[in-house]
Design a protein around this motif. Structure first.
Motif, PDB file in Angstrom:
ATOM      1  N   MET A 183      21.990  -3.364 -32.889  1.00 33.59           N
ATOM      2  CA  MET A 183      23.376  -3.236 -33.363  1.00 33.59           C
ATOM      3  C   MET A 183      23.629  -1.848 -33.938  1.00 33.59           C
ATOM      4  O   MET A 183      22.717  -1.213 -34.472  1.00 33.59           O
ATOM      5  CB  MET A 183      23.663  -4.264 -34.467  1.00 33.59           C
ATOM      6  CG  MET A 183      23.677  -5.689 -34.007  1.00 33.59           C
ATOM      7  SD  MET A 183      24.143  -6.808 -35.351  1.00 33.59           S
ATOM      8  CE  MET A 183      22.571  -7.022 -36.156  1.00 33.59           C
ATOM      9  N   SER A 184      24.878  -1.425 -33.852  1.00 35.41           N
ATOM     10  CA  SER A 184      25.284  -0.183 -34.507  1.00 35.41           C
ATOM     11  C   SER A 184      25.315  -0.431 -36.015  1.00 35.41           C
ATOM     12  O   SER A 184      25.289  -1.573 -36.473  1.00 35.41           O
ATOM     13  CB  SER A 184      26.669   0.245 -34.029  1.00 35.41           C
ATOM     14  OG  SER A 184      27.658  -0.651 -34.522  1.00 35.41           O
ATOM     15  N   PHE A 185      25.379   0.640 -36.788  1.00 39.24           N
ATOM     16  CA  PHE A 185      25.423   0.504 -38.241  1.00 39.24           C
ATOM     17  C   PHE A 185      26.623  -0.338 -38.675  1.00 39.24           C
ATOM     18  O   PHE A 185      26.511  -1.196 -39.529  1.00 39.24           O
ATOM     19  CB  PHE A 185      25.474   1.888 -38.905  1.00 39.24           C
ATOM     20  CG  PHE A 185      25.554   1.827 -40.401  1.00 39.24           C
ATOM     21  CD1 PHE A 185      24.441   1.493 -41.158  1.00 39.24           C
ATOM     22  CD2 PHE A 185      26.740   2.094 -41.063  1.00 39.24           C
ATOM     23  CE1 PHE A 185      24.500   1.427 -42.539  1.00 39.24           C
ATOM     24  CE2 PHE A 185      26.816   2.032 -42.447  1.00 39.24           C
ATOM     25  CZ  PHE A 185      25.704   1.699 -43.174  1.00 39.24           C
ATOM     26  N   LYS A 186      27.756  -0.084 -38.027  1.00 38.20           N
ATOM     27  CA  LYS A 186      28.984  -0.822 -38.380  1.00 38.20           C
ATOM     28  C   LYS A 186      28.817  -2.312 -38.131  1.00 38.20           C
ATOM     29  O   LYS A 186      29.184  -3.140 -38.968  1.00 38.20           O
ATOM     30  CB  LYS A 186      30.142  -0.260 -37.552  1.00 38.20           C
ATOM     31  CG  LYS A 186      31.501  -0.709 -37.981  1.00 38.20           C
ATOM     32  CD  LYS A 186      32.550  -0.152 -37.018  1.00 38.20           C
ATOM     33  CE  LYS A 186      33.537   0.667 -37.769  1.00 38.20           C
ATOM     34  NZ  LYS A 186      34.607   1.192 -36.909  1.00 38.20           N
ATOM     35  N   GLN A 187      28.268  -2.677 -36.979  1.00 39.97           N
ATOM     36  CA  GLN A 187      28.042  -4.083 -36.667  1.00 39.97           C
ATOM     37  C   GLN A 187      27.027  -4.708 -37.630  1.00 39.97           C
ATOM     38  O   GLN A 187      27.215  -5.816 -38.103  1.00 39.97           O
ATOM     39  CB  GLN A 187      27.535  -4.242 -35.237  1.00 39.97           C
ATOM     40  CG  GLN A 187      28.554  -3.881 -34.184  1.00 39.97           C
ATOM     41  CD  GLN A 187      27.909  -3.758 -32.812  1.00 39.97           C
ATOM     42  OE1 GLN A 187      26.732  -3.419 -32.692  1.00 39.97           O
ATOM     43  NE2 GLN A 187      28.688  -4.036 -31.776  1.00 39.97           N
ATOM     44  N   TRP A 188      25.949  -3.974 -37.881  1.00 38.43           N
ATOM     45  CA  TRP A 188      24.899  -4.475 -38.773  1.00 38.43           C
ATOM     46  C   TRP A 188      25.458  -4.699 -40.177  1.00 38.43           C
ATOM     47  O   TRP A 188      25.164  -5.710 -40.798  1.00 38.43           O
ATOM     48  CB  TRP A 188      23.750  -3.479 -38.792  1.00 38.43           C
ATOM     49  CG  TRP A 188      22.660  -3.840 -39.736  1.00 38.43           C
ATOM     50  CD1 TRP A 188      21.625  -4.690 -39.503  1.00 38.43           C
ATOM     51  CD2 TRP A 188      22.501  -3.388 -41.081  1.00 38.43           C
ATOM     52  NE1 TRP A 188      20.829  -4.783 -40.616  1.00 38.43           N
ATOM     53  CE2 TRP A 188      21.344  -3.988 -41.598  1.00 38.43           C
ATOM     54  CE3 TRP A 188      23.221  -2.521 -41.904  1.00 38.43           C
ATOM     55  CZ2 TRP A 188      20.895  -3.754 -42.898  1.00 38.43           C
ATOM     56  CZ3 TRP A 188      22.786  -2.284 -43.180  1.00 38.43           C
ATOM     57  CH2 TRP A 188      21.632  -2.898 -43.667  1.00 38.43           C
ATOM     58  N   LYS A 189      26.267  -3.763 -40.649  1.00 39.90           N
ATOM     59  CA  LYS A 189      26.820  -3.871 -42.006  1.00 39.90           C
ATOM     60  C   LYS A 189      27.748  -5.064 -42.134  1.00 39.90           C
ATOM     61  O   LYS A 189      27.780  -5.729 -43.161  1.00 39.90           O
ATOM     62  CB  LYS A 189      27.566  -2.582 -42.361  1.00 39.90           C
ATOM     63  CG  LYS A 189      27.894  -2.456 -43.821  1.00 39.90           C
ATOM     64  CD  LYS A 189      28.469  -1.096 -44.136  1.00 39.90           C
ATOM     65  CE  LYS A 189      28.872  -1.014 -45.577  1.00 39.90           C
ATOM     66  NZ  LYS A 189      29.449   0.284 -45.899  1.00 39.90           N
ATOM     67  N   GLU A 203      22.072   2.166 -45.879  1.00 40.06           N
ATOM     68  CA  GLU A 203      21.474   3.050 -44.875  1.00 40.06           C
ATOM     69  C   GLU A 203      19.973   2.809 -44.768  1.00 40.06           C
ATOM     70  O   GLU A 203      19.426   2.791 -43.661  1.00 40.06           O
ATOM     71  CB  GLU A 203      21.768   4.503 -45.221  1.00 40.06           C
ATOM     72  CG  GLU A 203      23.236   4.862 -45.021  1.00 40.06           C
ATOM     73  CD  GLU A 203      23.605   6.206 -45.613  1.00 40.06           C
ATOM     74  OE1 GLU A 203      22.695   6.930 -46.095  1.00 40.06           O
ATOM     75  OE2 GLU A 203      24.791   6.528 -45.601  1.00 40.06           O
ATOM     76  N   GLU A 204      19.297   2.616 -45.888  1.00 40.02           N
ATOM     77  CA  GLU A 204      17.863   2.327 -45.856  1.00 40.02           C
ATOM     78  C   GLU A 204      17.593   0.992 -45.174  1.00 40.02           C
ATOM     79  O   GLU A 204      16.658   0.867 -44.381  1.00 40.02           O
ATOM     80  CB  GLU A 204      17.292   2.304 -47.272  1.00 40.02           C
ATOM     81  CG  GLU A 204      17.219   3.668 -47.917  1.00 40.02           C
ATOM     82  CD  GLU A 204      16.853   3.609 -49.388  1.00 40.02           C
ATOM     83  OE1 GLU A 204      16.738   2.500 -49.952  1.00 40.02           O
ATOM     84  OE2 GLU A 204      16.670   4.688 -49.973  1.00 40.02           O
ATOM     85  N   GLY A 205      18.414   0.006 -45.462  1.00 40.50           N
ATOM     86  CA  GLY A 205      18.272  -1.305 -44.831  1.00 40.50           C
ATOM     87  C   GLY A 205      18.484  -1.233 -43.334  1.00 40.50           C
ATOM     88  O   GLY A 205      17.759  -1.868 -42.555  1.00 40.50           O
TER      89      GLY A 205
END
Length: 80
Positions: free
Chosen positions: A71-77, A43-45
């Motif tokens: 990007m959304s969090f899901k895409q970024w992750k 989350e911090e990243g």
């Protein structure tokens, strides 16, 4: 003399069973803590990534370029 040995054996078994349960709980807590730490780091990243992209998009807009997609969090992750 046989009666104290029975109590000693019973107490030893009770302690063994109690410790077995505690060790499982301790392992579960340890794993849960590690997973939580990983999620916090992700989350911090992601927040840092969004700040960088927003800053870059401001510069792009000042230069007359269209902003890039964040990007959304899901895409970024997935890309990590």
């Amino acid at each position: 003399m046989k009666l104290p040995k029975v109590f000693l054996i019973a107490a030893s078994l009770a302690c063994l069973l109690a410790l077995q349960g505690c060790s499982l709980v301790a392992c579960g807590v340890g794993v849960g803590t590690m997973v939580n730490d990983m999620n916090v780091r992700h989350e911090e990243g992601y927040r840092a990534y969004v700040r960088r992209e927003q800053s870059a998009n401001l510069e792009r807009e000042k230069s007359g370029l269209p902003p890039s997609r964040i990007m959304s969090f899901k895409q970024w992750k997935k890309e990590q």
